[in-house]
Write a protein that holds these residues in place. Structure first.
Motif, short mmCIF file in Angstrom:
data_model
loop_
_atom_site.label_atom_id
_atom_site.label_comp_id
_atom_site.label_asym_id
_atom_site.label_seq_id
_atom_site.Cartn_x
_atom_site.Cartn_y
_atom_site.Cartn_z
N PHE A 62 0.60 -1.14 0.10
CA PHE A 62 0.00 0.03 0.06
C PHE A 62 1.07 1.33 -0.01
O PHE A 62 2.05 1.22 0.56
CB PHE A 62 -0.96 -0.06 1.11
CG PHE A 62 -0.41 0.18 2.57
CD1 PHE A 62 -0.15 1.20 3.19
CD2 PHE A 62 0.10 -1.04 3.28
CE1 PHE A 62 0.40 1.30 4.59
CE2 PHE A 62 0.62 -1.08 4.26
CZ PHE A 62 0.90 0.09 5.13
N ASN A 63 0.38 2.53 -0.36
CA ASN A 63 0.90 3.51 -0.43
C ASN A 63 0.43 4.62 0.74
O ASN A 63 -1.02 4.65 0.73
CB ASN A 63 0.80 4.27 -1.97
CG ASN A 63 1.38 3.56 -3.07
OD1 ASN A 63 2.40 2.98 -2.73
ND2 ASN A 63 0.83 3.52 -4.01
N GLU A 70 5.33 10.74 0.48
CA GLU A 70 4.39 9.63 -0.19
C GLU A 70 5.52 8.27 0.10
O GLU A 70 6.91 8.38 -0.37
CB GLU A 70 4.15 9.74 -1.57
CG GLU A 70 3.36 8.38 -1.95
CD GLU A 70 2.77 8.63 -3.37
OE1 GLU A 70 2.46 7.68 -3.85
OE2 GLU A 70 2.84 9.70 -3.86
N SER A 71 5.06 7.36 0.49
CA SER A 71 5.80 6.07 0.86
C SER A 71 5.17 4.90 0.47
O SER A 71 3.71 4.86 0.55
CB SER A 71 6.27 6.24 2.60
OG SER A 71 6.92 4.76 2.43
N SER A 72 5.66 3.87 -0.03
CA SER A 72 5.08 2.60 -0.64
C SER A 72 5.61 1.18 0.43
O SER A 72 6.94 1.54 0.73
CB SER A 72 5.91 2.20 -2.09
OG SER A 72 5.25 3.22 -2.88
N MET A 73 4.94 0.72 1.05
CA MET A 73 5.19 -0.36 1.86
C MET A 73 4.66 -1.75 1.47
O MET A 73 3.52 -1.71 0.66
CB MET A 73 4.54 0.19 3.30
CG MET A 73 4.87 1.08 3.71
SD MET A 73 4.51 1.24 5.64
CE MET A 73 5.02 3.26 5.87
#
Length: 79
Positions: A62-63, A70-73
């Motif tokens: 999820f972002n 903004e980070s994507s995990m």
């Protein structure tokens, strides 16, 4: 015939030691790098292959937007 090729190669290697050592070192470094790359790729491609239905496994990600960043995990929260 092959005996003559080996004799010639050894004579040239003994005559031109620096040139031969550079060529042999370059060849050995190239082979070692190729083998490491092949092993790395094989390991990455074999990920989750031991599961029965390994082709049906998906990765949940999820972002998130935190304080303007903004980070994507690729982890999922606990149920």
């Amino acid at each position: 015939m092959i005996r003559n090729y080996i004799k010639t190669a050894l004579r040239i290697m003994l005559r031109q030691k620096a040139y031969s050592s550079i060529n042999i070192a370059g060849l050995s470094i190239g082979i070692a790098a190729s083998l490491l790359i092949i092993l790395y790729v094989a390991d990455e491609l074999s990920f989750d292959r031991f599961h029965k239905d390994g082709n049906r496994i998906y990765r949940v990600g999820f972002n998130v937007l935190l304080q303007g960043n903004e980070s994507s995990m690729v982890t999922s929260p606990a149920p």
